[in-house]
Write an enzyme that holds these catalytic residues in place. Sequence first.
Site, PDB file in Angstrom:
ATOM      1  N   ASP A 102       3.780  14.361  15.340  1.00 49.65           N
ATOM      2  CA  ASP A 102       3.968  14.174  13.891  1.00 49.65           C
ATOM      3  C   ASP A 102       2.640  14.275  13.152  1.00 49.65           C
ATOM      4  O   ASP A 102       2.322  13.436  12.310  1.00 49.65           O
ATOM      5  CB  ASP A 102       4.645  12.834  13.605  1.00 49.65           C
ATOM      6  N   VAL A 159       3.956  -0.684   4.188  1.00 41.18           N
ATOM      7  CA  VAL A 159       2.607  -1.059   4.613  1.00 41.18           C
ATOM      8  C   VAL A 159       1.991  -1.964   3.552  1.00 41.18           C
ATOM      9  O   VAL A 159       2.057  -1.667   2.351  1.00 41.18           O
ATOM     10  CB  VAL A 159       1.718   0.188   4.823  1.00 41.18           C
ATOM     11  N   GLY A 211       9.461   1.862   7.099  1.00 40.71           N
ATOM     12  CA  GLY A 211       9.282   0.543   6.500  1.00 40.71           C
ATOM     13  C   GLY A 211       8.191   0.594   5.438  1.00 40.71           C
ATOM     14  O   GLY A 211       8.042   1.590   4.741  1.00 40.71           O
ATOM     15  N   LEU A 258       0.812  -1.218   0.000  1.00 40.67           N
ATOM     16  CA  LEU A 258       0.000   0.000   0.000  1.00 40.67           C
ATOM     17  C   LEU A 258       0.845   1.267   0.000  1.00 40.67           C
ATOM     18  O   LEU A 258       0.425   2.309  -0.499  1.00 40.67           O
ATOM     19  CB  LEU A 258      -0.924   0.010   1.231  1.00 40.67           C
TER      20      LEU A 258
END
Length: 613
Positions: free
Chosen positions: A437, A328, A326, A320
């Site tokens: 964030d 998804v 990393g 995705l």
Amino acid sequence: MNAKPKMYNPKPKQKPILLFILLSIHFPCFFSQQLNNSFCRNEPFQCGSIRNITYPFWGGRRPRPCGHQGFQLVCNSGVPMLNISELSYRVQEIDFSANTLRVARQDLWSKPCPEVLHNTIIDPDLFRYLPKSDDRNVTLYFNCTSDQGRLSNQFRCDGDGVNTINLFRTGDASSGPGSGITCNNNISVPVNRTAVESLRTQPSIYVLRDALASGFWIQWWGNGKQYLPRPSSAPEEGIQGYKRIILGVTLGITGIAIVSTTIYCWQRRRRLPKSPNHRGNPNQGNQPVENILLQHGSLASKRYKYSEIKKITKSFNDKLGQGGYGSVYKGILPDGCLVAVKVLIETDSNGEEFINEVNSISRTSHVNIVNLLGFCYDRNKRALVYEFMPNKSLDKFISSNANCQLDKETLYKIALGVAKGLEYLHTSCNTRIVHFDIKPQNILLDEDFCPKISDFGLAKLCKKKESILSVLGARGTIGYIAPEIFSRNFGGVSHKSDVYSYGMMVLEMVGARNIGETVAIQSSENYFPDKIYEEVIPYVTRKPDDFIEEEDETTRKMFLVGFWCIQTNPADRPAMSKVVEMLEGSLQSIQIPPKPFLFPPMVTRQEFSPFGH
């Protein structure tokens, strides 16, 4: 021949050894303290938000003999300035435990157009760049000509010719400004890696300014191949002789103490019986992490093995998205529920961000907070299983090149939902959670475009009564980070830092970024919020003829709320509960916010602020 052999009995010697160790540790510390009290009595000093400044730095009330020649700090209106290789730098942080400091070039602090083009060169006899730092280079090109028309990464400076432009690119100057472009001069500046990633995705002048202001880390020699010598003065030389003796004795005794303690703990461990359920857990090396995770009993039943994660994602077949953390992947649970699996980059670290995310999000339950369905912690394999969001993230709908634009009413509902989610994190949890964030990429949208706040890797937990947080280093994404996170001269870091990020996101949602791009073409001397304010406020405050259309009123309301949230002084920003109140109230009930300012105020304005809490 029949005499009984003497049995070794360590007990009589334990007390003398213990007493010896205690005296050996206490005496050098006491002696060293007396020496330090006799000389350099004004040793620590403070400038702005940086306190307890000691050797090798000197300046202010700390005299020259108590510092090193190349480390004079000049306190300029509460900002510590350090001269390195003929350039003046703003010192934003100092970590004496690691001999490191974060600095930013003064000549590039508010604009990318220095009067003199100097490359960023540090004195190799005093400093070095951190070998494993996340800092990356940004190159500024000056006096360029191009046959490609208007470029997204160009800016102007005073005195430029009609056909002359300036450009910025991530990376070193060796990569060049690009094909079809020639430039006369260039300089390279180290900035934070997060800033580089933001420049690659959002190549604009205001993101460039934030990147240059984020600074970079350097280390003074002390943990490496050489040590900075103390100044050569008679009192100090005498001190150094004593201190070298004390250091040698202390290190020797400390080594003996460590070895003795290790042997004692090893022998004690050998005598401890093994648990009857001991089966040689392969994750014993991660026991501290295990304990933290198991504290959340509701999550214990939702732990997956890495083999199960592979099965859920069909061997990571449907990707995705991807980020610095990393990737998804889309997955499906055995009960048919769709999920999004965030697989973190393999690492041998202690998994601080992973634990932080699990620890933070496990405390939440709100319609506007993404739901964590499970996790995987299998040696260095780490993954988080979230509910699936079919509409992905907000940035896919508000960027200038988005395929599908959302209407103003939907954007308003998203802004209101995110505000309610942040209000919940700041006030309704047992422990206040500051996200640190907030940005469009971390706002996920379900099938009905209901927003869900995600990615708690940088979040920080604190008691509700705590107003100021202790935060080391900048955290967040360039363009959304509150100014007090860059420099404590703007104020203390608190939940109001989330309010600033939210305000920048809301302004982006209503098109302020597009306005900013147009304004930035005309001048690079102005601060982004300043120029947007000048463009937007006349539109927001104009008197309607007979009535204001509902969509127009919603847009005006979001602009006003956005500007209130990005006030430079944290005390001037509203709490998220007040933000929700303003969004749900009438346009006429919202006061006109003052213009945000780039530099910290000389005196605090908290007593005049309507939101000083």
